[in-house]
Write a protein that holds these residues in place. Structure first.
Motif, short mmCIF file in Angstrom:
data_model
loop_
_atom_site.label_atom_id
_atom_site.label_comp_id
_atom_site.label_asym_id
_atom_site.label_seq_id
_atom_site.Cartn_x
_atom_site.Cartn_y
_atom_site.Cartn_z
N LEU A 102 38.65 63.34 26.22
CA LEU A 102 39.31 63.12 27.50
C LEU A 102 40.81 63.12 27.25
O LEU A 102 41.28 62.68 26.20
CB LEU A 102 38.89 61.78 28.10
N SER A 103 41.57 63.62 28.21
CA SER A 103 43.02 63.54 28.11
C SER A 103 43.49 62.30 28.86
O SER A 103 42.75 61.72 29.63
CB SER A 103 43.67 64.80 28.69
N THR A 108 39.27 64.48 32.57
CA THR A 108 38.97 65.79 31.98
C THR A 108 40.18 66.70 32.17
O THR A 108 41.11 66.37 32.90
CB THR A 108 37.74 66.41 32.66
N LYS A 109 40.15 67.82 31.50
CA LYS A 109 41.27 68.76 31.61
C LYS A 109 41.43 69.26 33.04
O LYS A 109 40.46 69.35 33.79
CB LYS A 109 41.06 69.93 30.66
N ALA A 111 45.97 49.90 27.76
CA ALA A 111 46.61 50.99 28.50
C ALA A 111 45.59 51.81 29.28
O ALA A 111 45.88 52.32 30.35
CB ALA A 111 47.38 51.88 27.54
N ALA A 112 44.39 51.94 28.74
CA ALA A 112 43.31 52.68 29.39
C ALA A 112 42.03 52.32 28.69
O ALA A 112 42.04 51.77 27.58
CB ALA A 112 43.56 54.19 29.34
N CYS A 113 40.91 52.62 29.30
CA CYS A 113 39.65 52.33 28.64
C CYS A 113 38.55 53.25 29.17
O CYS A 113 38.64 53.79 30.27
CB CYS A 113 39.25 50.87 28.82
N SER A 114 37.54 53.43 28.34
CA SER A 114 36.36 54.19 28.72
C SER A 114 35.16 53.37 28.26
O SER A 114 34.87 53.30 27.06
CB SER A 114 36.37 55.57 28.06
N PHE A 173 39.48 51.60 14.41
CA PHE A 173 40.65 52.06 15.16
C PHE A 173 40.91 53.53 14.86
O PHE A 173 40.59 54.04 13.78
CB PHE A 173 41.87 51.20 14.81
N ALA A 174 41.51 54.21 15.83
CA ALA A 174 41.79 55.64 15.71
C ALA A 174 43.13 55.96 16.34
O ALA A 174 43.56 55.30 17.29
CB ALA A 174 40.68 56.46 16.40
N ILE A 175 43.78 56.97 15.79
CA ILE A 175 45.03 57.41 16.40
C ILE A 175 44.71 58.21 17.67
O ILE A 175 43.61 58.71 17.83
CB ILE A 175 45.89 58.25 15.42
N ILE A 176 45.69 58.31 18.53
CA ILE A 176 45.49 59.04 19.79
C ILE A 176 45.50 60.53 19.51
O ILE A 176 46.40 61.04 18.82
CB ILE A 176 46.56 58.67 20.81
N GLN A 177 44.52 61.23 20.04
CA GLN A 177 44.44 62.67 19.85
C GLN A 177 45.64 63.38 20.51
O GLN A 177 46.19 62.89 21.49
CB GLN A 177 43.14 63.22 20.45
N SER A 178 46.03 64.49 19.96
CA SER A 178 47.14 65.25 20.54
C SER A 178 46.72 65.85 21.87
O SER A 178 45.58 66.29 22.05
CB SER A 178 47.58 66.37 19.58
N GLN A 179 47.64 65.87 22.82
CA GLN A 179 47.36 66.44 24.12
C GLN A 179 47.54 67.96 24.07
O GLN A 179 48.56 68.46 23.63
CB GLN A 179 48.33 65.86 25.18
N LYS A 180 46.51 68.69 24.48
CA LYS A 180 46.57 70.16 24.42
C LYS A 180 46.64 70.72 25.84
O LYS A 180 46.05 70.18 26.74
CB LYS A 180 45.33 70.71 23.69
#
Length: 375
Positions: free
Chosen positions: A116-117, A136-137, A293-296, A368-375
């Motif tokens: 998810l973005s 979603t995109k 900041a956000a959650c799923s 914990f995980a880093i934030i994925q890059s936005q494509k």
């Protein structure tokens, strides 16, 4: 200097692999009254607390001093569930629930996962108040998503790639690795120990962790706080509501990397988490100056159990399901780093936000995980 007693030494985590030799049955949280209900529903995998009870029974069944069971000096009181995963038989593939910010198109039979973005929350006239929104995109119109919570898993290698914000590939559905078998039973008179005159019938749905596509599915449980007499074990034990036979063996721990933390990080629940304040541990986050900041999140699950000593049901708790993801940020990066360092690969513990014994039962294991890059 105070001489350290052997019992005072901190016992490091050990892993136990549990291989089912038969069907398994783990009750859900719904009450079952024979006569009023006629179907007992099984869940897979069970609550983490099931394995703590299993290990305590294992200790006393194999040489433990049973006179101390349930007492204040019970040596199994300190047992803590510190790790939980599935593992395919005959392989080294650890399996973890897919994080809920990884989505799968409902029509995709290959279960290709994508992120998810996230974007600034600009939703008007809504009760959603978090600063970011997951979506979603923009070019994905009318996409129907597959329900992944508790149903789709990925491997250790994919978890490590997720922690680094990289592409994770394809998930595997749990239904491809377990099959269901129905068992029919009849009510029994407790006084005569014979079939009840009322002839009450019931059925329970058993789970067999084996299919044509998967030769078997094991549990891997990490524990600490007590030395189990593994050298005395025959390798066989019983687990679950029907006391089904399983084979046990020691297992090597997996290597799960830690992320580099910036001003935003993801917290992923590898096991369900119980919070006294609802869907997030408010006071725990406040102690580290952390904001969500956000959650799923998936739909809550209810967990209880049966108290053998008191012969009555345990209190029921609602839990945030495994796979749920929180996007966290903080104005103080050092505190965010400290939070990640303290809890990565461990269970969330707090005297206000987390109920007593929830952590030792194995609830709230996070990575914990880093934030994925936005494509």
């Amino acid at each position: 200097k105070k001489k350290m007693n052997k019992d005072d030494k901190k016992i490091k985590m050990k892993l136990l692999r549990i291989n089912a030799l038969d069907t398994l049955f783990f009750r859900d949280g719904k009450p079952f009254t024979m006569g009023d209900d006629n179907v007992g529903v099984s869940v897979f995998p069970p609550a983490p607390s099931v394995f703590r009870g299993f290990l305590r029974s294992l200790f006393f069944a194999n040489g433990g001093d049973t006179s101390r069971a349930g007492e204040t000096n019970d040596p199994t009181n300190n047992i803590s569930i510190d790790f939980l995963s599935l593992k395919k038989c005959g392989t080294d593939e650890f399996l973890f629930p897919v994080p809920s910010d990884l989505i799968i198109d409902k029509n995709d039979k290959d279960n290709k996962m994508s992120y998810l973005s996230y974007d600034n929350n600009t939703l008007p006239a809504t009760s959603y108040k978090l600063p970011f929104i997951l979506k979603t995109k923009d070019d994905a119109v009318n996409v129907k998503l597959k329900e992944t919570s508790g149903r789709v898993y990925f491997t250790l290698d994919q978890l490590n790639r997720y922690i680094q914000g990289q592409d994770t590939g394809k998930g595997v559905e749990l239904k491809e690795m377990i099959s269901e078998e129905v068992k029919i039973g009849i009510g029994r008179d407790d006084d005569t120990r014979t079939t009840s005159d009322t002839g009450m019938l019931y059925q329970i749905v058993m789970q067999r962790p084996q299919t044509e596509k998967c030769q078997g599915l094991d549990f891997v449980v990490g524990y600490s706080g007590c030395e189990l007499p593994l050298n005395q074990l025959s390798g066989l034990a019983r687990i679950g509501g029907e006391g089904k036979l399983v084979q046990i063996a020691e297992e090597a721990p997996p290597d799960i990397i830690a992320p580099e933390v910036n001003d935003l990080v993801k917290m992923y629940l590898a096991t369900p988490a119980i919070f006294t304040e609802g869907w997030k541990p408010e006071k725990l986050f406040a102690d580290y100056c952390i904001e969500v900041a956000a959650c799923s999140l998936g739909r809550y699950r209810s967990f209880g159990g049966w108290d053998v000593a008191k012969r009555k049901p345990k209190p029921m708790f609602r839990a945030v399901p495994s796979g749920s993801v929180y996007y966290l940020k903080s104005p103080d990066n050092s505190k965010l780093q400290s939070f990640v360092k303290t809890f990565h690969g461990k269970k969330l513990e707090h005297n206000v936000s987390i109920p007593p014994n929830a952590a030792v039962d194995g609830f709230g294991l996070v990575y914990f995980a880093i934030i994925q890059s936005q494509k």
